[in-house]
Design an enzyme around this catalytic site. Structure first.
Site, mmCIF file in Angstrom:
data_model
loop_
_atom_site.group_PDB
_atom_site.id
_atom_site.type_symbol
_atom_site.label_atom_id
_atom_site.label_comp_id
_atom_site.label_asym_id
_atom_site.label_seq_id
_atom_site.Cartn_x
_atom_site.Cartn_y
_atom_site.Cartn_z
ATOM 1 N N ASP A 121 0.842 -1.283 0.076
ATOM 2 C CA ASP A 121 -0.153 0.043 0.037
ATOM 3 C C ASP A 121 0.891 1.195 -0.041
ATOM 4 O O ASP A 121 1.699 1.415 1.076
ATOM 5 C CB ASP A 121 -0.787 0.030 1.311
ATOM 6 C CG ASP A 121 -1.756 1.258 1.554
ATOM 7 O OD1 ASP A 121 -1.484 2.153 0.406
ATOM 8 O OD2 ASP A 121 -2.348 1.588 2.508
ATOM 9 N N LYS A 179 2.687 11.074 -3.499
ATOM 10 C CA LYS A 179 1.840 10.517 -4.250
ATOM 11 C C LYS A 179 0.937 11.601 -4.893
ATOM 12 O O LYS A 179 0.112 11.125 -5.948
ATOM 13 C CB LYS A 179 0.930 9.789 -3.405
ATOM 14 C CG LYS A 179 -0.105 8.773 -4.144
ATOM 15 C CD LYS A 179 -0.522 7.760 -2.967
ATOM 16 C CE LYS A 179 -1.696 6.998 -3.532
ATOM 17 N NZ LYS A 179 -2.171 6.061 -2.578
ATOM 18 N N GLU A 238 -7.101 0.427 -4.412
ATOM 19 C CA GLU A 238 -7.233 0.716 -3.095
ATOM 20 C C GLU A 238 -8.629 -0.033 -2.473
ATOM 21 O O GLU A 238 -8.537 -0.863 -1.722
ATOM 22 C CB GLU A 238 -6.718 1.746 -2.501
ATOM 23 C CG GLU A 238 -5.280 2.096 -2.600
ATOM 24 C CD GLU A 238 -4.923 3.917 -2.460
ATOM 25 O OE1 GLU A 238 -5.768 4.346 -1.788
ATOM 26 O OE2 GLU A 238 -3.685 3.927 -2.786
ATOM 27 N N ASP A 279 -13.292 5.128 1.728
ATOM 28 C CA ASP A 279 -11.722 5.305 2.172
ATOM 29 C C ASP A 279 -11.396 6.606 2.091
ATOM 30 O O ASP A 279 -11.384 7.361 1.197
ATOM 31 C CB ASP A 279 -10.956 4.529 0.977
ATOM 32 C CG ASP A 279 -9.353 4.531 1.266
ATOM 33 O OD1 ASP A 279 -9.100 5.495 2.165
ATOM 34 O OD2 ASP A 279 -8.552 3.889 0.705
#
Ligand code: ADP
Ligand code: MG
Length: 564
Positions: free
Chosen positions: A6, A68, A165, A188
């Site tokens: 992850d 990211k 994800e 999420d």
């Protein structure tokens, strides 16, 4: 062995299958989360993780966080404020992060984080591991997925799969707990991104029914709002936010901070996730009552206010049995296990977040792979030349939900050549293949020669992720105008074709056409010209239909005459 990773905005985790169980790797102090922070000390090697994060307060210019948010992006798409790093355009126009006297590509910095995870993992299991499954937000576009894959490769991994994800989270949740045909929503809210997905477990296979989200919304944004309101540092705002997850009030630096105050500040931001949830449900054609579970993922979903909000939207208590920070890494590890062959009955299906297509005559968007199509997938269509003696065709690959090509995003362009052919005679087949990593391969084939032209689409979507969000909003907002413009354009293309053809027929038939028919045709042609001028779509369509009927005998006569 294949690692499950992850690669998060704020934290990253790595796991491995051990004796058939997914196991996450802890560092020497027992911590499974590694901050996605890289420190570039003067004259030394880069340092990743907690040690890097500790330097952030004193040497902010030498520590890169939230990389990211930059990976797979172009310089114009992002602001320095989104990561706090200095950015510039490299000689080739690609984005560089300027840190410690170097100008690095975002994937080079992500690669440092992945290298750290790789070495921690190898230390823990004692053997080299050079294959990996890496997760990305469902909303990552081609360029961001491709850049993430390159980061993995730079770190010395063969990247076996780029996995969404929420898909990973559902996999972690659902293996032993879901019945056949169960439907799960995964909510999420991480540090930098928000994702909502609806998945269905069907014959042991997870299928993503829909996915939606905002890649510019997460816990970081809550910190920013809190820091601004309370007039304190970001780092302190985050600390207080966490503390208020566990208690109603928190004393710090001589001040008392209340959870009720935090909730009032954060709620408008959390509220922004509502329409994504509703959109995702409607895309999946589901009512909330059809869901079997709502799973919370991401550190920010620990907040009571988020849990209350999710319960309200979905009309049920969310599942909190999962460790919100670990679910994604666990799922990536399970996917790694599936790829290793240890867990055979489960494969994962993902979906496309936006439609993919090409521009066709009149500037229309021609969708080849619709939004929310299960991937991997392949689809194609045959195209022809619009003009006589044309010997090349330019194909623009587009992504988006709007009817007109100009309102969508150009992903790439390719020129296909073919032997000169009369109008409508050339045959070019265009095939889109979206692979399991969500990367698009476009192939154009001239069917007369069998020659193929391929393009590399990885050169990026020329827009920001916030715009993905905007695209979906705009397509709803402009649905009626867009549809009208498409219908008008299609009618106009038909008029462009018919008017010269009618002219040709009248000339060829000469006196054979009775005067009153000729007059009726001229009158119609006049009306069509003015409908084109005033862009009156329904008039235009009706007039074309009339012209078609009036000229039908002409066409028959013309054929008879030609056949002699
Ligand atoms: P990512 O996947 O983007 O790396 P994470 O899932 O690790 O993100 O979540 C990080 C976010 O969760 C940060 O904004 C962090 O402040 C927040 N967070 C973590 N723990 C808590 C907590 N106990 N209460 C509130 N927010 C938290
Ligand atoms: Mg995450």
């Amino acid at each position: 062995m294949i690692a499950g990773i992850d690669l998060g905005t704020t934290h990253s985790l790595v796991g491995l299958m051990e004796s058939g169980f997914p196991v996450l790797i802890a560092d020497s102090e027992g911590r499974r989360l590694t901050p996605s922070a890289v420190w570039f000390p003067k004259g030394g090697e880069p340092v990743v993780g907690w040690a890097a994060l500790e330097q952030k307060a004193t040497q902010p210019a030498l520590v890169v966080t939230s990389i990211k948010r930059l990976i797979g992006r172009r310089p114009g798409e992002v602001s320095e404020a989104s990561t706090g790093s200095a950015i510039e355009a490299g000689a080739d126009g690609s984005l560089r992060v300027v840190v410690g006297g170097q100008a690095l590509r975002p994937e080079e910095i992500s690669a440092l984080i992945l290298s750290k995870l790789k070495s921690d993992l190898e230390k823990s299991c004692g053997v080299p591991v050079d294959r990996a499954v890496i997760t990305v937000p469902a909303y990552f576009n081609d360029a961001q997925r491709a850049a993430t894959k390159r980061a993995g490769e730079l770190a010395g991994f063969t990247v076996e799969r780029i996995l969404s994800e929420p898909t990973a989270a559902a996999l972690a949740y659902g293996l032993d707990r879901l019945g056949e045909r169960s439907k799960v929503a995964v909510y999420d809210l991480g540090g930098g991104t928000f994702d909502i997905s609806v998945l269905e477990l069907n014959c042991g296979v997870f299928e993503v029914l829909s996915t939606n989200g905002d890649t510019a919304l997460g816990g970081d944004d809550l910190d920013t709002a809190l820091a601004k309101f309370w007039n304190i540092f970001l780092i302190d705002a985050e600390k207080i936010k966490r503390a208020l997850t566990d208690s109603e009030s928190f004393e710090w630096d001589g001040r008392t901070f209340l959870r009720s105050e935090l909730e009032a500040i954060c709620l408008p931001l959390i509220e922004r996730t509502r329409r994504h949830c509703l959109r995702s449900l409607s895309d999946a054609h589901l009512e909330t009552s059809a869901l079997d579970a709502v799973v919370l993922v991401g550190g920010a979903t620990r907040m009571p206010v988020v849990r209350k909000f999710v319960a309200e939207i979905f009309g049920r208590e969310p599942d909190v049995s999962q460790h919100p920070d670990e679910a994604v890494a666990l799922g990536a590890t399970i996917q790694a296990g599936i790829l290793e062959g240890g867990l055979q009955n489960l494969t994962l299906l993902d979906v496309t977040p936006l439609s993919l297509g090409i521009e066709t005559f009149g500037g229309l968007m021609n969708v080849i792979i619709p939004r929310n199509t299960t991937i991997p997938c392949k689809a194609g269509e045959m195209f022809t030349n619009a003009v006589a003696n044309q010997s090349a065709m330019s194909i623009t690959v587009l992504q988006g939900e709007r009817e007109m090509a100009r309102d969508n995003w150009p992903l790439g362009r390719m020129d296909v050549t073919f032997p000169q052919a009369p109008k409508g005679q050339a045959r070019v087949g265009v095939q889109f293949e979206l692979d399991a990593n969500g990367i698009l391969h476009v192939l154009a084939r001239d069917t007369s020669t069998g020659l193929d032209t391929l393009i590399d689409i990885q050169s990026a979507v020329e827009v920001s992720d916030e715009a993905v969000e905007k695209m979906l909003g705009d397509s709803l907002e402009h649905a009626f105008e867009d549809m009208d413009e498409r219908i008008f354009t299609e009618a106009k293309l038909k008029a462009d074709e018919m008017l010269p053809a009618v002219d040709t027929a009248l000339n060829a038939l000469g006196d054979e056409v009775p005067g009153e028919v000729r007059a009726a045709i001229f009158a119609l042609v006049e009306k069509i010209r003015s409908a084109l001028q005033t862009r009156s779509t329904s008039d235009l369509k009706n007039l074309l239909r009339e012209l078609d009927a009036v000229t039908e005998p002409l066409a028959a006569a013309l054929i008879e005459k030609t056949l002699g």
